[in-house]
Scaffold this active site. Structure first.
Site, PDB file in Angstrom:
ATOM      1  N   LYS A 226       0.845  -1.200   0.000  1.00 19.87           N
ATOM      2  CA  LYS A 226       0.000   0.000   0.000  1.00 19.87           C
ATOM      3  C   LYS A 226       0.876   1.244   0.000  1.00 19.87           C
ATOM      4  CE  LYS A 226      -3.216   2.599   3.011  1.00 19.87           C
ATOM      5  NZ  LYS A 226      -4.106   2.552   4.207  1.00 19.87           N
ATOM      6  N   LYS A 238     -10.095  12.815   8.367  1.00 27.01           N
ATOM      7  CA  LYS A 238      -9.679  12.402   9.701  1.00 27.01           C
ATOM      8  C   LYS A 238      -9.605  13.608  10.635  1.00 27.01           C
ATOM      9  CE  LYS A 238      -6.626   8.580   8.218  1.00 27.01           C
ATOM     10  NZ  LYS A 238      -7.275   7.467   8.920  1.00 27.01           N
ATOM     11  N   ASP A 249       1.532   6.268   5.753  1.00 27.34           N
ATOM     12  CA  ASP A 249       0.536   5.377   5.163  1.00 27.34           C
ATOM     13  C   ASP A 249       1.042   4.707   3.879  1.00 27.34           C
ATOM     14  OD1 ASP A 249      -1.864   4.152   5.682  1.00 27.34           O
ATOM     15  OD2 ASP A 249      -3.068   5.598   4.565  1.00 27.34           O
ATOM     16  N   ASP A 308     -12.192   7.007   3.758  1.00 27.97           N
ATOM     17  CA  ASP A 308     -10.986   6.769   4.551  1.00 27.97           C
ATOM     18  C   ASP A 308     -10.557   5.297   4.509  1.00 27.97           C
ATOM     19  OD1 ASP A 308      -8.859   7.370   6.158  1.00 27.97           O
ATOM     20  OD2 ASP A 308     -10.026   7.628   8.004  1.00 27.97           O
ATOM     21  N   ARG A 312      -7.667  -0.404   1.082  1.00 26.71           N
ATOM     22  CA  ARG A 312      -8.210  -1.644   0.520  1.00 26.71           C
ATOM     23  C   ARG A 312      -8.675  -1.437  -0.918  1.00 26.71           C
ATOM     24  NH1 ARG A 312     -12.751  -2.061   5.070  1.00 26.71           N
ATOM     25  NH2 ARG A 312     -11.034  -1.072   6.220  1.00 26.71           N
TER      26      ARG A 312
HETATM   27  N1  BES Z   1      -4.309   4.284   6.995  1.00 20.47           N
HETATM   28  C1  BES Z   1      -5.498   4.067   7.732  1.00 20.47           C
HETATM   29  C2  BES Z   1      -5.345   3.027   8.830  1.00 20.47           C
HETATM   30  C3  BES Z   1      -4.413   3.364   9.946  1.00 20.47           C
HETATM   31  C4  BES Z   1      -4.721   4.359  10.843  1.00 20.47           C
HETATM   32  C5  BES Z   1      -3.270   2.627  10.108  1.00 20.47           C
HETATM   33  C6  BES Z   1      -3.871   4.628  11.878  1.00 20.47           C
HETATM   34  C7  BES Z   1      -2.418   2.873  11.138  1.00 20.47           C
HETATM   35  C8  BES Z   1      -2.711   3.902  12.018  1.00 20.47           C
HETATM   36  C9  BES Z   1      -6.600   3.572   6.812  1.00 20.47           C
HETATM   37  O1  BES Z   1      -6.596   4.087   5.534  1.00 20.47           O
HETATM   38  C10 BES Z   1      -7.861   3.989   7.464  1.00 20.47           C
HETATM   39  O2  BES Z   1      -8.106   5.163   7.543  1.00 20.47           O
HETATM   40  N2  BES Z   1      -8.645   3.019   7.912  1.00 20.47           N
HETATM   41  C11 BES Z   1      -9.869   3.278   8.576  1.00 20.47           C
HETATM   42  C12 BES Z   1     -10.897   2.315   8.055  1.00 20.47           C
HETATM   43  C13 BES Z   1     -12.297   2.658   8.447  1.00 20.47           C
HETATM   44  C14 BES Z   1     -12.743   3.909   7.735  1.00 20.47           C
HETATM   45  C15 BES Z   1     -13.188   1.486   8.104  1.00 20.47           C
HETATM   46  C16 BES Z   1      -9.660   3.056  10.073  1.00 20.47           C
HETATM   47  O3  BES Z   1      -8.941   2.120  10.451  1.00 20.47           O
HETATM   48  O4  BES Z   1     -10.202   3.825  10.845  1.00 20.47           O
HETATM   49 ZN    ZN Z   2      -4.824   4.699   4.811  1.00 19.46          ZN
HETATM   50 MN    MN Z   3      -7.647   5.923   5.384  1.00 19.29          MN
END
Ligand code: BES
Ligand code: ZN
Ligand code: MN
Length: 460
Positions: A226, A238, A249, A308, A312
């Site tokens: 990724k 966010k 990221d 966000d 995926r």
């Molecule tokens: N990059 C983030 C996940 C993340 C956040 C990894 C903090 C490590 C530390 C990812 O793109 C994300 O924002 N995921 C969301 C998914 C949700 C919207 C279903 C999350 O984990 O809150």
């Molecule tokens: Zn992310």
């Molecule tokens: Mn995200």
């Protein structure tokens, strides 16, 4: 040598000896010390606990030797504490049955890392003269690949966008004679709709980077990482606390590139492919929206429940590309969910696979090289949490439960033909300094994957 690392020096001639001590060996070692040094160790309250250090003076006041406590000896990277704690100079490990000299040399290098892009280098770091029998080249290769990956994670997004991720991959490819193809622009919009959609919000153009190396008839191993240069969350933006570290990221792509660098450097007997979708998840009038429906490369339609959950999405198209040739082993790396961190904390990436033997091999490789991971289940009944009323699937589940598992189940839909598939959900960051793991960017699972591949596909 990577400027971020300390040096390994060949001449152990006048190197200061480091004596490693355990609670068992300490009485014997203490008894053998010259009287003044034993007295000094006592006076300064030295004990053979993990990470404790005593600098032993010679009669003339110079540094005669170092005592280093191992404690229970379970931290394989403990020696990584030394380069940050010892004064400049050359050191060597006194032979000891309690330390593996290769582990110690690697830990030393990993612990000597610092990110120096924006500041004058600090004090000179101590150098290590590795013990006899250490494969200096192999250890250096691994440490340099880790340093490269850490540098990428640590570099802020203003200096590391999709183009710079591409440049970093091209630079590694050039060193190893690998081929690189890049898809961007209208071709990306046509062939990788999800990568294009996520990246369209940023003026820094998204792209799909595809590196290949090695003989076409060798076992095929594909790594997918990724590469989100910065994750604002998109329109589902966010909060500031959640955005602060989002330069990391692209940590999945950094880990995948570091693993690829190790594999190619070691000349393993495999055909390697590295696929990195590189984007910035920004906020603009061009941004994709909640409720949008996109037809993915694989043909499945995806309803956007949350912008966000972008990782995926871009991985789905990358995995579809990887899956088309059904490689012998497919590994993807991603800073995918906050939920994986809630479950396991920052130091323990989650991994997912349906292949029991592969799961065992992954766990063992992680233990063997002190790059630990923990398996979570691809619990099939949770797949329905991703149901959509208008499309084949939604990119998020509506609820708060099992976020790392539903993300893994989402990815699995896009690699149906590949039997051996491992997904790593990693944090990519050391929140505080620990031996061999300086605070900041970390390429979790890269050394694990290299170890796994080195065992399966050794150099011929
Ligand atoms: N990059 C983030 C996940 C993340 C956040 C990894 C903090 C490590 C530390 C990812 O793109 C994300 O924002 N995921 C969301 C998914 C949700 C919207 C279903 C999350 O984990 O809150
Ligand atoms: Zn992310
Ligand atoms: Mn995200």
């Amino acid at each position: 040598m990577n400027q971020s690392l300390s040096r390994l020096v060949r001449d152990a001639g006048d190197a200061v000896p480091i004596t490693c001590v355990t609670p068992e060996s300490w009485p014997r070692i203490e008894a053998a010390l010259p009287g003044p040094q034993a007295a000094y160790a006592r006076a300064t309250d030295f004990a053979p606990k993990a990470g404790r250090i005593a600098l032993l003076p010679a009669a003339d006041g110079r540094l005669a030797g170092v005592l280093f406590g191992l404690g229970d000896g379970r931290d394989r990277l403990l020696a990584g504490k030394l380069p940050g704690a010892l004064p400049p100079g050359s050191y060597r490990f006194a032979p000891s049955e309690n330390v593996d000299p290769t582990d110690a040399a690697l830990a030393w290098l990993l612990g000597s890392y610092r990110f120096g892009r924006y500041r004058e280098a600090g004090a000179e770091r101590p150098a290590l003269a590795p013990s006899e029998g250490v494969d200096v080249e192999a250890v250096t290769r691994i440490a340099e690949a880790v340093a490269l990956g850490r540098d990428l994670v640590n570099t802020p997004a203003n200096d590391l966008g999709p183009a710079e991720i591409e440049a970093a991959i091209r630079a590694v490819a050039a060193r190893h004679g690998a081929d690189v193809a890049v898809v961007a622009g209208a071709d990306l919009a046509r062939d990788f709709p999800l990568v294009h959609t996520v990246g369209a919000s940023s003026p820094r153009a998204p792209r799909l980077i595809d590196l290949t190396w090695g003989p076409a008839d060798a076992p095929r191993v594909t790594l997918v990482g990724k590469g989100v240069a910065f994750d604002t969350g998109g329109l589902d933006i966010k909060p500031s606390s959640g955005m602060l570290l989002m330069k990391k990221d692209m940590g999945g792509s950094a880990a995948a590139l570091a693993a690829a660098d190790m594999v190619m450097g070691a000349g393993l007997n495999l055909r390697l492919r590295l696929i990195v979708p590189a984007v910035e998840n920004a906020v603009s009038g061009e941004a994709f929206r909640p409720g949008d429906v996109i037809r993915s490369r694989a043909g499945l339609t995806v309803e956007i429940g949350n912008t966000d959950a972008e990782g995926r999405l871009i991985l789905a198209d990358a995995l579809a590309l990887a899956d088309a040739e059904a490689p012998d082993l497919l590994v993807d790396f991603a800073t995918l969910t906050g939920a994986a961190r809630v479950a396991l904390g920052p130091d323990l990436p989650a991994f997912f696979t349906e292949d029991e033997a592969l799961a065992q091999a992954v766990s063992e490789a992680g233990l063997a090289v002190a790059d630990p991971v923990w398996r979570l289940p691809l619990h099939e009944p949770y797949a329905s949490l991703l149901d959509s009323k208008v499309a084949d699937l939604n990119n998020v589940s509506g609820g708060p439960f099992a976020g790392a598992i539903t993300a893994a189940l989402f990815l699995r839909r896009f690699a149906p033909a590949t039997r051996a598939h491992v997904h790593f959900d990693l944090y990519g960051w050391n929140p505080s300094t620990k031996p061999g793991r300086p605070e900041g960017g970390e390429v979790q699972t890269a050394r694990l994957v290299h170890a796994l591949l080195a065992r399966r596909y050794p150099k011929v």
